[in-house]
Design a protein around this motif. Structure first.
Motif, PDB file in Angstrom:
ATOM      1  N   GLY A   5       0.826  -1.196   0.000  1.00 60.80           N
ATOM      2  CA  GLY A   5       0.000   0.000   0.000  1.00 60.80           C
ATOM      3  C   GLY A   5       0.856   1.240   0.000  1.00 60.80           C
ATOM      4  N   GLU A   6       0.343   2.307   0.534  1.00 58.28           N
ATOM      5  CA  GLU A   6       1.063   3.578   0.589  1.00 58.28           C
ATOM      6  C   GLU A   6       2.325   3.445   1.453  1.00 58.28           C
ATOM      7  N   THR A   7       3.416   4.055   0.986  1.00 60.42           N
ATOM      8  CA  THR A   7       4.649   4.057   1.755  1.00 60.42           C
ATOM      9  C   THR A   7       4.542   5.035   2.919  1.00 60.42           C
ATOM     10  N   TYR A  53      11.752   4.577  10.389  1.00 57.42           N
ATOM     11  CA  TYR A  53      11.547   3.418   9.519  1.00 57.42           C
ATOM     12  C   TYR A  53      10.628   3.800   8.356  1.00 57.42           C
ATOM     13  N   THR A  54      10.791   3.072   7.230  1.00 53.77           N
ATOM     14  CA  THR A  54       9.941   3.272   6.062  1.00 53.77           C
ATOM     15  C   THR A  54       9.432   1.926   5.589  1.00 53.77           C
ATOM     16  N   ASN A  81       3.068  -1.645   8.542  1.00 59.18           N
ATOM     17  CA  ASN A  81       4.024  -2.474   9.280  1.00 59.18           C
ATOM     18  C   ASN A  81       5.113  -1.673   9.972  1.00 59.18           C
ATOM     19  N   VAL A  82       5.253  -0.394   9.633  1.00 58.26           N
ATOM     20  CA  VAL A  82       6.269   0.428  10.263  1.00 58.26           C
ATOM     21  C   VAL A  82       6.005   0.569  11.767  1.00 58.26           C
ATOM     22  N   ALA A 119      10.318  -6.235   8.374  1.00 62.45           N
ATOM     23  CA  ALA A 119       9.541  -5.346   7.517  1.00 62.45           C
ATOM     24  C   ALA A 119       8.402  -6.092   6.841  1.00 62.45           C
ATOM     25  N   SER A 120       8.655  -7.331   6.430  1.00 60.59           N
ATOM     26  CA  SER A 120       7.616  -8.189   5.865  1.00 60.59           C
ATOM     27  C   SER A 120       7.308  -9.270   6.888  1.00 60.59           C
TER      28      SER A 120
END
Length: 274
Positions: free
Chosen positions: A234-236, A242-243, A260-261, A267-268
């Motif tokens: 989705g949107e960053t 963190y990104t 998830n940030v 991250a995943s």
């Protein structure tokens, strides 16, 4: 609604009750229409020699909030001190939690203030005593039976708070609800779907889609557990150094999407794709 029946219901469940003077008429400004029970801790250090240190405060209120601040205070020995049979300023604005809808917690919920220093009051950190736990479970089961509700209608303040409350601390709320269900002779509430992960940041919005443009469907007021069903791109989002462009679809405590940030882990996350 006045819950003038509270003392009789608790005594019938084997709970020791003290009716504090004026409890039947003591009220804040509002109308009580309860559908469940909310658990709190006072943050005051209690002991065998000082079993109810916060009793005066929950009756009379604080400089910033008029009393009563609960319907009953549970002292160190598990004695229920009845504070109010009417509307009490104990829960504020509630976010949706389990079957409890978003709205006024003061209207929807009967509140127990369990008197212990769960967040280090006066330099002490305490857990709920076994007497407090046993009495709180029995009282909650009895009141929910009276209201015609099951154990899922018992919540902790940290589950409904929109302002980051952490009470009651050092207790597994799902396990406590399961004990309430067992006391009621029913099946423990079914847990939420998905894999549990921890959100580390306060005040995280839950979105209807994996983007920040949608009006939030809820807010995670305090760090805590979310249940991730799947994740999608989705949107960053960049936050706290963190990104990430991956979003987790969560089923609880609010259904929707969280980037998830804000979730502890890689991250995943090791969950299915949506």
């Amino acid at each position: 609604m006045q819950i003038s029946w509270l003392g009789d219901v608790l005594r019938a469940a084997g709970v020791t009750v003290v009716e504090e003077p004026g409890w039947l008429t003591r009220t804040a400004s509002g109308t009580l229409n309860p559908i469940g029970v909310l658990w709190h801790h006072t943050a005051a250090p209690s002991s065998a020699s000082n079993p109810a240190p916060a009793l005066g405060v929950v009756i009379n209120g604080r400089a910033d909030l008029p009393g009563p601040l609960c319907h009953a205070l549970v002292d160190y020995d598990g004695v229920f001190h009845l504070v109010s049979a009417n509307y009490a300023n104990h829960a504020g604005t509630a976010r949706a939690s389990g079957p409890i809808p978003a709205g006024s917690g003061n209207v929807q919920l009967i509140g127990w203030e369990i008197d212990y220093a769960g967040d280090g009051g006066a330099g002490q950190v305490q857990e709920m005593t076994s007497a407090q736990y046993t009495a709180s479970v029995a009282a909650t089961a009895a009141v929910l039976t009276r209201l015609g509700r099951d154990a899922s209608y018992a919540r902790g303040h940290r589950e409904t708070s929109t302002s980051g409350k952490i009470d009651p601390s050092f207790i597994d709320l799902d396990a406590m609800r399961a004990d309430v269900a067992a006391t009621m002779g029913g099946t423990p509430p079914t847990g939420p779907s998905g894999t549990p992960f921890q959100v580390y940041a306060p005040d995280v919005n839950v979105r209807p889609t994996p983007a920040t443009t949608g009006t939030p469907v809820g807010n995670l007021g305090a760090p805590g557990t979310v249940y991730v069903v799947c994740q999608t791109v989705g949107e960053t989002v960049t936050a706290n150094g963190y990104t990430n462009n991956l979003w987790s679809q969560i089923s609880s405590p609010v259904a929707g999407y969280v980037n998830n940030v804000f979730i502890q882990g890689p991250a995943s996350l090791p969950v299915p794709s949506c």
